[in-house]
Design a protein around this motif. Structure first.
Motif, PDB file in Angstrom:
ATOM      1  N   ASP A 188       0.817  -1.213   0.000  1.00  0.00           N
ATOM      2  CA  ASP A 188       0.000   0.000   0.000  1.00  0.00           C
ATOM      3  C   ASP A 188       0.854   1.268   0.000  1.00  0.00           C
ATOM      4  OD1 ASP A 188      -2.418  -1.497   0.116  1.00  0.00           O
ATOM      5  OD2 ASP A 188      -2.120  -1.764   2.275  1.00  0.00           O
ATOM      6  N   GLY A 189       2.154   1.097  -0.189  1.00  0.00           N
ATOM      7  CA  GLY A 189       3.071   2.226  -0.118  1.00  0.00           C
ATOM      8  C   GLY A 189       3.353   2.879  -1.460  1.00  0.00           C
ATOM      9  N   SER A 190       4.256   3.827  -1.449  1.00  0.00           N
ATOM     10  CA  SER A 190       4.521   4.667  -2.629  1.00  0.00           C
ATOM     11  C   SER A 190       5.247   3.933  -3.755  1.00  0.00           C
ATOM     12  CB  SER A 190       5.351   5.887  -2.207  1.00  0.00           C
ATOM     13  OG  SER A 190       6.594   5.481  -1.647  1.00  0.00           O
ATOM     14  N   HIS A 191       5.909   2.832  -3.454  1.00  0.00           N
ATOM     15  CA  HIS A 191       6.622   2.085  -4.493  1.00  0.00           C
ATOM     16  C   HIS A 191       5.718   1.090  -5.223  1.00  0.00           C
ATOM     17  CE1 HIS A 191      10.697   3.463  -3.460  1.00  0.00           C
ATOM     18  NE2 HIS A 191      10.284   3.446  -2.201  1.00  0.00           N
ATOM     19  N   SER A 192       4.533   0.857  -4.683  1.00  0.00           N
ATOM     20  CA  SER A 192       3.637  -0.179  -5.216  1.00  0.00           C
ATOM     21  C   SER A 192       2.846   0.310  -6.429  1.00  0.00           C
ATOM     22  CB  SER A 192       2.663  -0.629  -4.132  1.00  0.00           C
ATOM     23  OG  SER A 192       1.748  -1.575  -4.639  1.00  0.00           O
ATOM     24  N   VAL A 193       2.771  -0.542  -7.444  1.00  0.00           N
ATOM     25  CA  VAL A 193       1.970  -0.227  -8.638  1.00  0.00           C
ATOM     26  C   VAL A 193       0.973  -1.361  -8.915  1.00  0.00           C
ATOM     27  CG1 VAL A 193       3.749   1.230  -9.690  1.00  0.00           C
ATOM     28  CG2 VAL A 193       3.706  -1.231 -10.196  1.00  0.00           C
ATOM     29  N   VAL A 194       0.556  -2.065  -7.859  1.00  0.00           N
ATOM     30  CA  VAL A 194      -0.219  -3.282  -8.073  1.00  0.00           C
ATOM     31  C   VAL A 194      -1.568  -3.022  -8.755  1.00  0.00           C
ATOM     32  CG1 VAL A 194       0.918  -4.524  -6.202  1.00  0.00           C
ATOM     33  CG2 VAL A 194      -1.190  -3.248  -5.711  1.00  0.00           C
ATOM     34  N   PHE A 195      -2.150  -1.848  -8.541  1.00  0.00           N
ATOM     35  CA  PHE A 195      -3.447  -1.593  -9.165  1.00  0.00           C
ATOM     36  C   PHE A 195      -3.297  -1.075 -10.593  1.00  0.00           C
ATOM     37  CE2 PHE A 195      -4.274  -1.383  -4.546  1.00  0.00           C
ATOM     38  CZ  PHE A 195      -5.067  -2.519  -4.468  1.00  0.00           C
ATOM     39  N   GLN A 196      -2.213  -0.363 -10.861  1.00  0.00           N
ATOM     40  CA  GLN A 196      -1.872  -0.019 -12.249  1.00  0.00           C
ATOM     41  C   GLN A 196      -1.596  -1.306 -13.026  1.00  0.00           C
ATOM     42  OE1 GLN A 196       1.404   2.735 -12.554  1.00  0.00           O
ATOM     43  NE2 GLN A 196       1.793   2.275 -14.710  1.00  0.00           N
ATOM     44  N   GLN A 197      -0.877  -2.204 -12.401  1.00  0.00           N
ATOM     45  CA  GLN A 197      -0.558  -3.517 -12.977  1.00  0.00           C
ATOM     46  C   GLN A 197      -1.840  -4.303 -13.260  1.00  0.00           C
ATOM     47  OE1 GLN A 197       1.689  -5.672 -10.079  1.00  0.00           O
ATOM     48  NE2 GLN A 197       1.917  -7.520 -11.313  1.00  0.00           N
ATOM     49  N   ALA A 198      -2.765  -4.307 -12.297  1.00  0.00           N
ATOM     50  CA  ALA A 198      -4.025  -5.027 -12.477  1.00  0.00           C
ATOM     51  C   ALA A 198      -4.859  -4.406 -13.596  1.00  0.00           C
ATOM     52  CB  ALA A 198      -4.820  -5.016 -11.168  1.00  0.00           C
ATOM     53  N   GLU A 199      -4.900  -3.075 -13.656  1.00  0.00           N
ATOM     54  CA  GLU A 199      -5.647  -2.417 -14.733  1.00  0.00           C
ATOM     55  C   GLU A 199      -5.086  -2.789 -16.095  1.00  0.00           C
ATOM     56  OE1 GLU A 199      -6.248   1.863 -16.879  1.00  0.00           O
ATOM     57  OE2 GLU A 199      -5.711   1.905 -14.739  1.00  0.00           O
ATOM     58  N   ASN A 200      -3.778  -2.925 -16.172  1.00  0.00           N
ATOM     59  CA  ASN A 200      -3.152  -3.218 -17.456  1.00  0.00           C
ATOM     60  C   ASN A 200      -3.493  -4.606 -17.991  1.00  0.00           C
ATOM     61  OD1 ASN A 200      -2.035  -0.722 -17.891  1.00  0.00           O
ATOM     62  ND2 ASN A 200      -0.038  -1.236 -17.018  1.00  0.00           N
ATOM     63  N   ARG A 201      -4.051  -5.470 -17.137  1.00  0.00           N
ATOM     64  CA  ARG A 201      -4.564  -6.734 -17.660  1.00  0.00           C
ATOM     65  C   ARG A 201      -5.603  -6.475 -18.746  1.00  0.00           C
ATOM     66  NH1 ARG A 201      -4.420 -11.518 -14.763  1.00  0.00           N
ATOM     67  NH2 ARG A 201      -5.289 -12.366 -16.698  1.00  0.00           N
ATOM     68  N   LEU A 202      -6.444  -5.461 -18.535  1.00  0.00           N
ATOM     69  CA  LEU A 202      -7.464  -5.114 -19.530  1.00  0.00           C
ATOM     70  C   LEU A 202      -6.820  -4.723 -20.854  1.00  0.00           C
ATOM     71  CD1 LEU A 202     -10.357  -4.319 -20.469  1.00  0.00           C
ATOM     72  CD2 LEU A 202      -9.932  -2.072 -19.447  1.00  0.00           C
ATOM     73  N   HIS A 203      -5.851  -3.838 -20.802  1.00  0.00           N
ATOM     74  CA  HIS A 203      -5.264  -3.306 -22.030  1.00  0.00           C
ATOM     75  C   HIS A 203      -4.401  -4.350 -22.738  1.00  0.00           C
ATOM     76  CE1 HIS A 203      -6.889   0.286 -20.332  1.00  0.00           C
ATOM     77  NE2 HIS A 203      -6.070   0.223 -19.295  1.00  0.00           N
ATOM     78  N   ALA A 204      -3.673  -5.149 -21.960  1.00  0.00           N
ATOM     79  CA  ALA A 204      -2.860  -6.210 -22.556  1.00  0.00           C
ATOM     80  C   ALA A 204      -3.744  -7.275 -23.198  1.00  0.00           C
ATOM     81  CB  ALA A 204      -1.955  -6.832 -21.495  1.00  0.00           C
ATOM     82  N   GLN A 205      -4.843  -7.638 -22.531  1.00  0.00           N
ATOM     83  CA  GLN A 205      -5.762  -8.624 -23.094  1.00  0.00           C
ATOM     84  C   GLN A 205      -6.419  -8.100 -24.372  1.00  0.00           C
ATOM     85  OE1 GLN A 205      -4.230 -10.261 -20.856  1.00  0.00           O
ATOM     86  NE2 GLN A 205      -5.603 -10.228 -19.094  1.00  0.00           N
ATOM     87  N   LYS A 206      -6.748  -6.820 -24.377  1.00  0.00           N
ATOM     88  CA  LYS A 206      -7.340  -6.234 -25.589  1.00  0.00           C
ATOM     89  C   LYS A 206      -6.351  -6.279 -26.751  1.00  0.00           C
ATOM     90  CE  LYS A 206      -9.717  -2.380 -25.219  1.00  0.00           C
ATOM     91  NZ  LYS A 206     -10.078  -1.004 -24.781  1.00  0.00           N
ATOM     92  N   ALA A 207      -5.090  -5.977 -26.457  1.00  0.00           N
ATOM     93  CA  ALA A 207      -4.063  -6.036 -27.498  1.00  0.00           C
ATOM     94  C   ALA A 207      -3.918  -7.455 -28.032  1.00  0.00           C
ATOM     95  CB  ALA A 207      -2.731  -5.539 -26.953  1.00  0.00           C
ATOM     96  N   LEU A 208      -3.925  -8.421 -27.132  1.00  0.00           N
ATOM     97  CA  LEU A 208      -3.775  -9.819 -27.508  1.00  0.00           C
ATOM     98  C   LEU A 208      -4.939 -10.276 -28.385  1.00  0.00           C
ATOM     99  CD1 LEU A 208      -1.957 -12.284 -27.023  1.00  0.00           C
ATOM    100  CD2 LEU A 208      -3.348 -12.793 -24.999  1.00  0.00           C
ATOM    101  N   MET A 209      -6.154  -9.973 -27.979  1.00  0.00           N
ATOM    102  CA  MET A 209      -7.331 -10.382 -28.763  1.00  0.00           C
ATOM    103  C   MET A 209      -7.347  -9.683 -30.127  1.00  0.00           C
ATOM    104  SD  MET A 209     -10.419 -10.761 -25.986  1.00  0.00           S
ATOM    105  CE  MET A 209     -10.161  -9.224 -25.111  1.00  0.00           C
ATOM    106  N   THR A 210      -6.992  -8.397 -30.147  1.00  0.00           N
ATOM    107  CA  THR A 210      -6.962  -7.660 -31.413  1.00  0.00           C
ATOM    108  C   THR A 210      -5.981  -8.306 -32.383  1.00  0.00           C
ATOM    109  OG1 THR A 210      -7.545  -5.589 -30.328  1.00  0.00           O
ATOM    110  CG2 THR A 210      -6.461  -5.428 -32.462  1.00  0.00           C
TER     111      THR A 210
END
Length: 321
Positions: free
Chosen positions: A295-317
């Motif tokens: 939960d600290g300033s170095h963590s990007v876990v939710f940015q990482q989780a959001e990118n599942r959407l964009h990476a999956q869209k790229a893969l399907m496209t």
């Protein structure tokens, strides 16, 4: 059966119509294309642009293992791309009642434009792909999790500006995440260090394969049981749960084995000052990672989780056209 997958007009040469079973089947240029496409689709979505290259396409999503990120990213992603996703629990289809995988593959190929499967057995996914005439995407098996790592590479590139030469340290179980991170990092010329207890280190065959790929790409693969050595000068520190789905009965034994492998602020201080913390989620705060780190300033876990959407869209496209 001869695999009859054919290129789909409009997708990049070499990607259209292909399966996505393991990152080892993809080159650095293939992955770079997918990552750049993910960046582009993310940017356009943020600006409100409607991009729908998959109008009229249908993705079948087979789930033997439950999921949050995999299901929502694929289902939302195919919808945003103009297509439709169908959730197929193995409890609800004949595959779960003993229909041969080959028969299921042939039947679904007549109804769908792509299949995503999240299951236990990598061999089952390979059999499905061998008998389907449409792209098959590995949404997770006990051996690999390539979709997660595609999003992870996108996230690291967003933050660090590049992949080649970046030191990625994974601390924890040598599981499907460790296997796919090794392969993805090796392909992209990264330095990956995996720290795990000796009895929980990654599959030796996959480690050798990743090391061979890294030797050609300028990357490096390192396996150790020394967490301090692994964390030293790391650009990214990554962890995962100690007991994955299906390993709940081993939780107590694993908790003892992984004592000393927790990612905490002390361990983070051994890395680069601008170190990035990543976790594929779900996380167990107080076990593999402390709350102040995730939960600290170095963590990007939710940015990482959001990118599942964009990476999956790229893969399907790319695969479905």
């Amino acid at each position: 059966m001869v695999n009859t997958k054919q290129p789909i007009p409009g997708a990049p040469m070499g990607l259209s119509g292909r399966d996505f079973l393991t990152l080892a089947d993809y080159s650095a240029s293939d992955l770079s294309y997918l990552i750049e496409l993910a960046h582009d689709l993310k940017k356009k979505l943020k600006f409100g642009e409607v991009i729908q290259p998959l109008q009229g396409k249908t993705l079948g999503m087979i789930f033997e293992k439950s999921s949050t990120r995999t299901r929502v990213s694929f289902e939302s992603g195919i919808y945003q791309l103009g297509g439709m996703g169908i959730f197929l629990s193995t409890n609800d289809i004949q595959l779960g009642r003993g229909e041969p995988v080959a028969d299921t593959a042939k039947v679904l190929s007549g109804y769908l434009d792509g299949i995503m499967i999240r299951t236990y057995s990598q061999e089952m996914v390979k059999e499905l792909a061998a008998n389907a005439s449409i792209p098959v995407i590995n949404g997770l098996t006990d051996v690999y999790h390539p979709c997660q790592v595609l999003a992870d590479l996108q996230t690291i590139e967003e933050i660090k500006g590049e992949l080649k030469g970046v030191k990625l340290t994974f601390i924890g179980d040598g599981n499907n995440m460790a296997n796919s991170l090794m392969l993805g990092a090796a392909i992209m010329g990264m330095h990956i260090s995996i720290a795990a207890p000796e009895e929980y280190q990654p599959d030796h065959t996959i480690t050798e394969q990743a090391a061979e790929i890294a030797a050609a790409s300028g990357g490096k693969v390192e396996i150790t049981s020394d967490v301090v050595h692994a964390a030293n000068q790391a650009d990214v520190i990554y962890t995962d749960v100690w007991a994955s789905m299906g390993q709940e009965s081993e939780a107590s034994a694993r908790e003892q084995a992984f004592t000393g492998f927790q990612v905490n602020s002390k361990l983070l201080s051994m890395a680069q000052k601008d170190v990035t913390f990543m976790h594929c989620l779900p996380a167990h705060r107080g076990e593999e990672v402390t709350a102040d780190v995730i939960d600290g300033s170095h963590s990007v876990v939710f940015q990482q989780a959001e990118n599942r959407l964009h990476a999956q869209k790229a893969l399907m496209t790319a695969l479905m056209g």
